[in-house]
Write an enzyme that holds these catalytic residues in place. Sequence first.
Site, PDB file in Angstrom:
ATOM      1  N   LYS A 195     -55.155  54.806 101.708  1.00  0.00           N
ATOM      2  CA  LYS A 195     -54.313  53.568 101.712  1.00  0.00           C
ATOM      3  C   LYS A 195     -53.658  53.579 102.971  1.00  0.00           C
ATOM      4  O   LYS A 195     -53.865  54.156 103.909  1.00  0.00           O
ATOM      5  CB  LYS A 195     -53.002  53.996 100.925  1.00  0.00           C
ATOM      6  CG  LYS A 195     -53.446  54.350  99.326  1.00  0.00           C
ATOM      7  CD  LYS A 195     -53.999  53.170  98.601  1.00  0.00           C
ATOM      8  CE  LYS A 195     -54.140  53.129  97.301  1.00  0.00           C
ATOM      9  NZ  LYS A 195     -54.916  54.000  96.658  1.00  0.00           N
TER      10      LYS A 195
HETATM   11  C1  PLP Z   1     -54.304  54.211  94.890  1.00  0.00           C
HETATM   12  C2  PLP Z   1     -53.787  53.834  93.631  1.00  0.00           C
HETATM   13  C3  PLP Z   1     -53.046  54.024  92.986  1.00  0.00           C
HETATM   14  C4  PLP Z   1     -52.621  55.675  92.754  1.00  0.00           C
HETATM   15  O1  PLP Z   1     -52.425  56.168  93.862  1.00  0.00           O
HETATM   16  P1  PLP Z   1     -52.473  57.891  94.146  1.00  0.00           P
HETATM   17  O2  PLP Z   1     -51.393  57.984  95.293  1.00  0.00           O
HETATM   18  O3  PLP Z   1     -54.030  57.907  94.622  1.00  0.00           O
HETATM   19  O4  PLP Z   1     -52.177  58.558  93.171  1.00  0.00           O
HETATM   20  C5  PLP Z   1     -52.429  53.509  91.830  1.00  0.00           C
HETATM   21  N1  PLP Z   1     -52.638  51.989  91.763  1.00  0.00           N
HETATM   22  C6  PLP Z   1     -53.570  51.498  92.559  1.00  0.00           C
HETATM   23  C7  PLP Z   1     -53.801  50.014  92.523  1.00  0.00           C
HETATM   24  C8  PLP Z   1     -54.077  52.131  93.653  1.00  0.00           C
HETATM   25  O5  PLP Z   1     -55.028  51.675  94.350  1.00  0.00           O
END
Ligand code: PLP
Length: 399
Positions: free
Chosen positions: A186
Site C-alpha cells: 500500500k
Molecule cells: C489491501 C486491501 C484491503 C485489506 O488490507 P490488508 O491490510 O491487506 O488486510 C482491503 N480493501 C482493499 C481495497 C485493499 O486493497
Amino acid sequence: MPGFEIFGEEEKRQIADVLDTGVLFRYEFTEQRRGIYKVREFEEKFAAYTGAGHAQAVTSGSAALKVALTALGVGPGDEVITQGFTFVATWEAILEVGAIPVFTEIDTTLNMDPDDLKNKITDQTACIIPVHMCGSAARIQQIKAIADARDIPVLEDTAQSVGARIRGQHLGTFGTCGTFSFDPVKTITTGEGGMVVTNDPELHRKMMEYHDHGHDHVINPGGRGGEGRSFYGFNYRMMELQGAIGIAQLAKLDSMLAAQRKNKNRLKEAVAKIPGVTFREQIDPHGDSATFLAFTLSDANHRKKVGTVLQEHGAAAICWAENTWHFYRRWEHLLGERTLVNNGWPFAAGGKRRFVYDPQDLPQSASLLDRTLVYPISIRMSETKLKDMEAALEKASQV
Ligand SMILES: *Cc1c(COP(=O)(O)O)cnc(C)c1O
C-alpha cells in the site's frame, strides 16, 4: 506506488525510540515507556492529516473493515452492498460479521456505479461500502446522498487511496467512517496495519473498545485488569513498532504523492497516443493519489493486442479482468461457496443456502475491465525506465 520504496533513516529512528524503552504494547507500562506512545501518536497524526475527528489503529486493513462493520452493528440477516471490483478483503469482512455481500457494477470511475447501487438496496441493506480503488475516488457524494435518503451508513474502503482527495477533502472522511490499509504494497506501509477514521465519537468509542477485548480504557486505580467493559470484543491491536513506522511514513506521504503524479503525467502523455484510448474518469483529477494509471481501449480485442505488445517490449500492464484477486467473476471460492465451517456457514445456515452468486453477474464491470489496462506508478522511476516504457507505448499505438 508503495512506501517500501522510501523506507529509510526516519523509520529506523522511530523504531529505535521503541526499542530503547522496550515497550512493544500500546497500553500500560506507564513508567517504563517514558511517555512514548507511538500507536496513539500515529492515530493523532493520521486524524489530523485526513481531517477526521478520530482515528483507530488496528492490525490490518481487513481488520479495519471488520471492526468498523461490527461497531456499526452489522451482523447476520443484514445485507452489505459493495462493488464487484475490489480486493477480496472487502467481502471477506462482510462474511466475517455474518452479513451477506451484495455486489454492484462499476462505472467509468472504475468504482461503484450509483445507478446500480439504487437497484441493489433492499430493506435488509445495513451498510454500503464503496471502494476507492487504485488511488482514485468513487462518486462518493452521490453515493452518500443515496444512502442518507435511506438512513444507511456508508463505510469507505480507502485501503488503496490514502492521501487522495476531492477538492481538498480526504477520501475516507465523506462517509460514516473510512478504513485504510498499511500492508506491504500500500501507499504507506507499516508491514501490516490498518486504520478506521470517523467523526462520530460514539462509533469511535465502540471501535476502540471492541478492538481490545472490550476494555473501556477508563483510567482506574486497579490498572488495566480493573477496567470495565460494555460488550465482548476481540484483539485487533496495533503494535508500537508499527505505530512508529506509520509516523515516519505518514510524514513522507505528500512528497510521495507529488513524485507519483509527476511520473503518472509523463506516462499518461505516452498512453494518450494509442488510438481510441480513454482514461479512467476522475471526480477530481488534482486529488488523485496517482498510484495507478488506468486506460481503456475500444474493445477487448484491441486491449489484448496492446497488452501483448507492451509485454513483449518489457512494459507489461495489469488487466484486472484476468487478475484473480480483484474481480467478482474470478472469485471461484466465493462463487463456489467454499468455507472451512463444517455446516456451511456463512453461505448456508440451518442446512439452507442463504444466497446464490451467478457467475455471469456484473456484465458492465466485465466489459469495462476487459478493455482496461493498468500501470502501477512508482515513486522512483528512472529516466531509462520511463523512456523504455514510452518506447513500448509508441509501439503499442501502432497495433
Ligand atoms: C489491501 C486491501 C484491503 C485489506 O488490507 P490488508 O491490510 O491487506 O488486510 C482491503 N480493501 C482493499 C481495497 C485493499 O486493497
